[in-house]
Design a protein around this motif. Structure first.
Motif, PDB file in Angstrom:
ATOM      1  N   TRP A 136       0.800  -1.224   0.000  1.00 39.16           N
ATOM      2  CA  TRP A 136       0.000   0.000   0.000  1.00 39.16           C
ATOM      3  C   TRP A 136       0.837   1.280   0.000  1.00 39.16           C
ATOM      4  N   GLU A 138       2.112   2.926   2.283  1.00 39.81           N
ATOM      5  CA  GLU A 138       1.659   3.895   3.279  1.00 39.81           C
ATOM      6  C   GLU A 138       2.832   4.345   4.141  1.00 39.81           C
TER       7      GLU A 138
ATOM      8  N   GLY B  56      -5.441  -3.202  -5.099  1.00 30.61           N
ATOM      9  CA  GLY B  56      -5.945  -2.285  -4.089  1.00 30.61           C
ATOM     10  C   GLY B  56      -6.671  -1.126  -4.756  1.00 30.61           C
ATOM     11  N   LEU B  75      -3.600  -5.415   4.699  1.00 32.18           N
ATOM     12  CA  LEU B  75      -4.610  -4.392   4.999  1.00 32.18           C
ATOM     13  C   LEU B  75      -3.921  -3.052   5.229  1.00 32.18           C
ATOM     14  N   ARG B  76      -4.663  -1.984   4.967  1.00 32.54           N
ATOM     15  CA  ARG B  76      -4.093  -0.643   5.177  1.00 32.54           C
ATOM     16  C   ARG B  76      -3.956  -0.356   6.668  1.00 32.54           C
ATOM     17  N   ASN B  79      -5.700   3.444   7.740  1.00 29.01           N
ATOM     18  CA  ASN B  79      -7.092   3.624   7.366  1.00 29.01           C
ATOM     19  C   ASN B  79      -7.880   2.453   7.957  1.00 29.01           C
ATOM     20  N   THR B  82     -10.217  -1.189   3.811  1.00 35.68           N
ATOM     21  CA  THR B  82      -9.375  -1.590   2.682  1.00 35.68           C
ATOM     22  C   THR B  82     -10.280  -2.234   1.640  1.00 35.68           C
TER      23      THR B  82
END
Lengths: 229, 152
Positions: A136, A138, B56, B75-76, B79, B82
């Protein structure tokens, strides 16, 4: 005749010196000192403050009651953690002198032990989330807007030490000791750990062992003299 | 003698060390969501997918899985939701996962990991290649056991 006079002088000086030689005594007293290593560390190491006072009291010829008291603050910023430990500590134990001095000298090579205890707190400023699958993309660094504070923490440990104390000038001593510490028990913060404990130093992930050091300058208050047996 | 011991102690104290800052590969990190694929006609029977891509939401790269009945999706961690687009034979379904997060301390070298508690998991309408979905383990704390069953 000359030979006779010389031998007479020799005999008489021997007699006189034997008579004048005072009984051999050693001084017993209380030594108070300051650990310079913590002051040096505070001046060269970022985010460290520390102070340690030391004392020892001579009980028998080679046995000393010894202790240290102090306080430390240390902030550690690593790749994955940013936290600060602050608190105070007390150590009490025994020093045993293993060095046989020449007459009139009072130096020591010391082996000894301490029981140490701390009261401290930890402030957690931020941490990194460990997620190996970085799909992701992030930001995994989590800086806390208000630090998380863990109060009322404590640690108890045992120290084995070896060291040297040498008299520089009358009643002023310099000493150095290195210590192997073993953590016996600690009150841990919930969902964090005691990674540094004041007085104990850095706590290793490998089975509660740590190392310490002090470099002291001490002044002796002589209390009484005692004849060497 | 005193001087020798003194120098030795200085040496020992200078040489000493800062070792355990590394994080071992084997340490459990933030767990992935583990999904297993079952046969919609025989719900007890695992049914592999020959080729599956998971993309995603809003991302351009995809995770590609071949000939498997089990996949793990990250998973994020910034946040509480997801979304993954699951594509099989160019047919898409959207898996939407909503959860709460909590961060747990691992170690000095590894930092923290995020654990998830799934509150809602669904396939967005309309269903295409997926028949139904079942949440079997809402607490995502290990990635060694399945959290979700997908029937197709």
């Amino acid at each position: 005749m000359l030979r006779y006079i010389i031998s007479l002088v020799l005999v008489s000086t021997q007699f006189v010196s034997a008579q004048e030689q005072a009984p051999k005594t050693e001084r017993y007293g209380l030594r108070l000192g300051l650990d310079l290593s913590k002051l040096i560390r505070a001046s060269i190491e970022k985010d460290y403050q520390g102070l340690e006072l030391t004392a020892d009291y001579r009980i028998t010829r080679n046995l000393y009651l010894a202790g240290e008291i102090g306080a430390e603050k240390k902030r550690i910023t690593s790749d994955v953690l940013d936290f600060k430990t602050s608190g105070s500590f007390l150590k009490l134990g025994i020093d045993i002198n293993t060095y046989k001095n020449w007459a009139g000298m009072e130096n020591q090579i010391i082996v000894g032990f301490r029981f140490g205890a701390s009261v401290h707190k930890q402030d957690l400023f931020g941490y990194t989330i460990n997620q190996k699958n970085h799909y992701w993309q992030e930001n995994l660094d989590n800086m806390l807007s208000t630090p998380q504070t863990f109060e009322d923490l404590s640690g108890q440990w045992f120290e084995f030490l070896i060291g040297v104390k040498a008299e520089l000038v009358h009643n002023l001593y310099m000493g150095i000791s290195v210590r192997l510490n073993h953590l016996l028990n600690d009150e841990k913060p919930s969902n964090f750990d005691n990674l540094y404990i004041p007085g104990f130093n850095r706590v290793s992930d490998f089975g509660s062992w740590g190392v310490g050091l002090n470099y002291t300058i001490m002044y002796q208050l002589p209390l009484y003299k005692k004849e060497v047996q | 003698m005193i001087r020798k011991v003194f120098y030795l102690l200085i040496l020992v104290s200078v040489v000493c060390c800062e070792p355990d800052d590394l994080c071992a590969e084997s340490v459990a990190d933030t767990p992935d969501l583990v999904i297993r694929f079952y046969d919609a006609d025989q719900p007890e029977q695992l049914k592999p997918v020959s080729s599956l891509t998971a993309t995603g939401q809003d991302l351009e790269t995809s995770l590609v899985f071949q000939e498997t009945d089990s996949i793990a999706l990250p998973l994020r961690v910034n946040n509480n939701q997801t979304d993954f687009i699951l594509t099989k034979d160019e047919v898409e379904d959207v898996l939407d996962i909503q959860y709460t997060r909590s961060d747990h301390y691992i170690s000095r070298g590894c930092g923290f990991k995020t654990l998830f508690s799934v509150e809602n998991l669904q396939i967005k309408e309309p269903y295409n290649w997926i028949q139904s979905v079942e949440l079997i383990t809402p607490e995502v704390v290990h990635d060694t056991l399945a959290h979700v069953k997908i029937y197709h």
